[in-house]
Design a protein around this motif. Sequence first.
Motif, PDB file in Angstrom:
ATOM      1  N   MET A   1       0.856  -1.168   0.000  1.00 13.46           N
ATOM      2  CA  MET A   1       0.000   0.000   0.000  1.00 13.46           C
ATOM      3  C   MET A   1       0.905   1.235   0.000  1.00 13.46           C
ATOM      4  N   ASN A   2       0.611   2.151  -0.898  1.00 13.48           N
ATOM      5  CA  ASN A   2       1.371   3.403  -0.928  1.00 13.48           C
ATOM      6  C   ASN A   2       0.592   4.495  -0.191  1.00 13.48           C
ATOM      7  N   LYS A   3       1.166   5.686  -0.140  1.00 13.89           N
ATOM      8  CA  LYS A   3       0.557   6.770   0.628  1.00 13.89           C
ATOM      9  C   LYS A   3      -0.816   7.159   0.083  1.00 13.89           C
ATOM     10  N   THR A   4      -0.965   7.203  -1.225  1.00 17.77           N
ATOM     11  CA  THR A   4      -2.253   7.562  -1.836  1.00 17.77           C
ATOM     12  C   THR A   4      -3.326   6.553  -1.437  1.00 17.77           C
ATOM     13  N   GLU A   5      -2.985   5.283  -1.489  1.00 18.37           N
ATOM     14  CA  GLU A   5      -3.939   4.243  -1.098  1.00 18.37           C
ATOM     15  C   GLU A   5      -4.260   4.325   0.397  1.00 18.37           C
ATOM     16  N   LEU A   6      -3.264   4.656   1.202  1.00 14.93           N
ATOM     17  CA  LEU A   6      -3.485   4.817   2.636  1.00 14.93           C
ATOM     18  C   LEU A   6      -4.463   5.966   2.900  1.00 14.93           C
ATOM     19  N   VAL A   7      -4.254   7.087   2.221  1.00  9.58           N
ATOM     20  CA  VAL A   7      -5.151   8.233   2.379  1.00  9.58           C
ATOM     21  C   VAL A   7      -6.573   7.840   1.999  1.00  9.58           C
ATOM     22  N   GLU A   8      -6.734   7.148   0.891  1.00 14.17           N
ATOM     23  CA  GLU A   8      -8.069   6.726   0.446  1.00 14.17           C
ATOM     24  C   GLU A   8      -8.722   5.794   1.458  1.00 14.17           C
ATOM     25  N   THR A   9      -7.965   4.841   1.982  1.00 11.62           N
ATOM     26  CA  THR A   9      -8.506   3.883   2.948  1.00 11.62           C
ATOM     27  C   THR A   9      -8.929   4.570   4.236  1.00 11.62           C
ATOM     28  N   ILE A  10      -8.085   5.458   4.747  1.00 14.89           N
ATOM     29  CA  ILE A  10      -8.437   6.193   5.967  1.00 14.89           C
ATOM     30  C   ILE A  10      -9.671   7.053   5.732  1.00 14.89           C
ATOM     31  N   ALA A  11      -9.731   7.725   4.594  1.00  9.22           N
ATOM     32  CA  ALA A  11     -10.881   8.573   4.272  1.00  9.22           C
ATOM     33  C   ALA A  11     -12.171   7.759   4.226  1.00  9.22           C
ATOM     34  N   GLN A  12     -12.109   6.574   3.629  1.00  8.51           N
ATOM     35  CA  GLN A  12     -13.296   5.723   3.532  1.00  8.51           C
ATOM     36  C   GLN A  12     -13.742   5.222   4.901  1.00  8.51           C
ATOM     37  N   ARG A  13     -12.781   4.800   5.721  1.00 11.66           N
ATOM     38  CA  ARG A  13     -13.130   4.230   7.029  1.00 11.66           C
ATOM     39  C   ARG A  13     -13.588   5.274   8.044  1.00 11.66           C
ATOM     40  N   THR A  14     -13.176   6.511   7.874  1.00 13.34           N
ATOM     41  CA  THR A  14     -13.484   7.538   8.875  1.00 13.34           C
ATOM     42  C   THR A  14     -14.457   8.605   8.396  1.00 13.34           C
ATOM     43  N   ASP A  15     -14.832   8.582   7.123  1.00 14.32           N
ATOM     44  CA  ASP A  15     -15.698   9.616   6.540  1.00 14.32           C
ATOM     45  C   ASP A  15     -15.095  11.013   6.685  1.00 14.32           C
ATOM     46  N   ILE A  16     -13.762  11.088   6.600  1.00 15.47           N
ATOM     47  CA  ILE A  16     -13.039  12.362   6.594  1.00 15.47           C
ATOM     48  C   ILE A  16     -12.579  12.602   5.156  1.00 15.47           C
ATOM     49  N   ALA A  17     -12.603  13.850   4.731  1.00 12.14           N
ATOM     50  CA  ALA A  17     -12.205  14.180   3.364  1.00 12.14           C
ATOM     51  C   ALA A  17     -10.744  13.786   3.106  1.00 12.14           C
ATOM     52  N   LYS A  18     -10.474  13.337   1.882  1.00 13.03           N
ATOM     53  CA  LYS A  18      -9.116  12.918   1.509  1.00 13.03           C
ATOM     54  C   LYS A  18      -8.099  14.025   1.741  1.00 13.03           C
ATOM     55  N   LYS A  19      -8.464  15.263   1.409  1.00 17.60           N
ATOM     56  CA  LYS A  19      -7.518  16.373   1.569  1.00 17.60           C
ATOM     57  C   LYS A  19      -7.176  16.583   3.039  1.00 17.60           C
ATOM     58  N   ASP A  20      -8.138  16.341   3.940  1.00 16.15           N
ATOM     59  CA  ASP A  20      -7.880  16.481   5.375  1.00 16.15           C
ATOM     60  C   ASP A  20      -6.971  15.356   5.877  1.00 16.15           C
ATOM     61  N   VAL A  21      -7.224  14.155   5.409  1.00 18.30           N
ATOM     62  CA  VAL A  21      -6.374  13.017   5.776  1.00 18.30           C
ATOM     63  C   VAL A  21      -4.956  13.261   5.263  1.00 18.30           C
ATOM     64  N   GLN A  22      -4.846  13.726   4.028  1.00 18.77           N
ATOM     65  CA  GLN A  22      -3.539  14.028   3.424  1.00 18.77           C
ATOM     66  C   GLN A  22      -2.802  15.075   4.255  1.00 18.77           C
ATOM     67  N   SER A  23      -3.515  16.093   4.694  1.00 21.35           N
ATOM     68  CA  SER A  23      -2.923  17.154   5.497  1.00 21.35           C
ATOM     69  C   SER A  23      -2.398  16.620   6.831  1.00 21.35           C
ATOM     70  N   VAL A  24      -3.175  15.759   7.463  1.00 23.73           N
ATOM     71  CA  VAL A  24      -2.757  15.171   8.741  1.00 23.73           C
ATOM     72  C   VAL A  24      -1.517  14.303   8.548  1.00 23.73           C
ATOM     73  N   LEU A  25      -1.497  13.473   7.513  1.00 23.27           N
ATOM     74  CA  LEU A  25      -0.326  12.620   7.264  1.00 23.27           C
ATOM     75  C   LEU A  25       0.916  13.450   6.941  1.00 23.27           C
ATOM     76  N   ASP A  26       0.753  14.504   6.157  1.00 20.83           N
ATOM     77  CA  ASP A  26       1.885  15.379   5.838  1.00 20.83           C
ATOM     78  C   ASP A  26       2.436  16.039   7.099  1.00 20.83           C
ATOM     79  N   THR A  27       1.541  16.491   7.959  1.00 17.02           N
ATOM     80  CA  THR A  27       1.957  17.116   9.212  1.00 17.02           C
ATOM     81  C   THR A  27       2.655  16.104  10.111  1.00 17.02           C
TER      82      THR A  27
END
Length: 94
Positions: A1-27
């Motif tokens: 699993m790469n970072k993009t797939e991780l962001v998508e999976t977290i977004a799906q499981r938590t109902d959080i927007a992908k851009k927000d998940v991406q921001s949290v992972l980057d931080t």
Amino acid sequence: MNKTELVETIAQRTDIAKKDVQSVLDTFEDIAGEIVAKGKDSLTIPGFLKFEQTHRAARTGRNPQTGETIQVPAANAAKVTAGAKLKNRAKTGS
């Protein structure tokens, strides 16, 4: 699993927007990098992972192609250690 797939999976499981998940992972990456770069502290997620800086002493190495001995200088490196919960999940496969 790469970072993009991780962001998508977290977004799906938590109902959080992908851009927000991406921001949290980057931080998280930025903060972990800063802590490791400073070398004074470590970042620990209990039972999961520990990020820290380690020092590698200078040593004599060998060029595998020529057999020539070379001096490898001392250096700092990043060290990531798996916690007990992560190790257990790897052993049990669940």
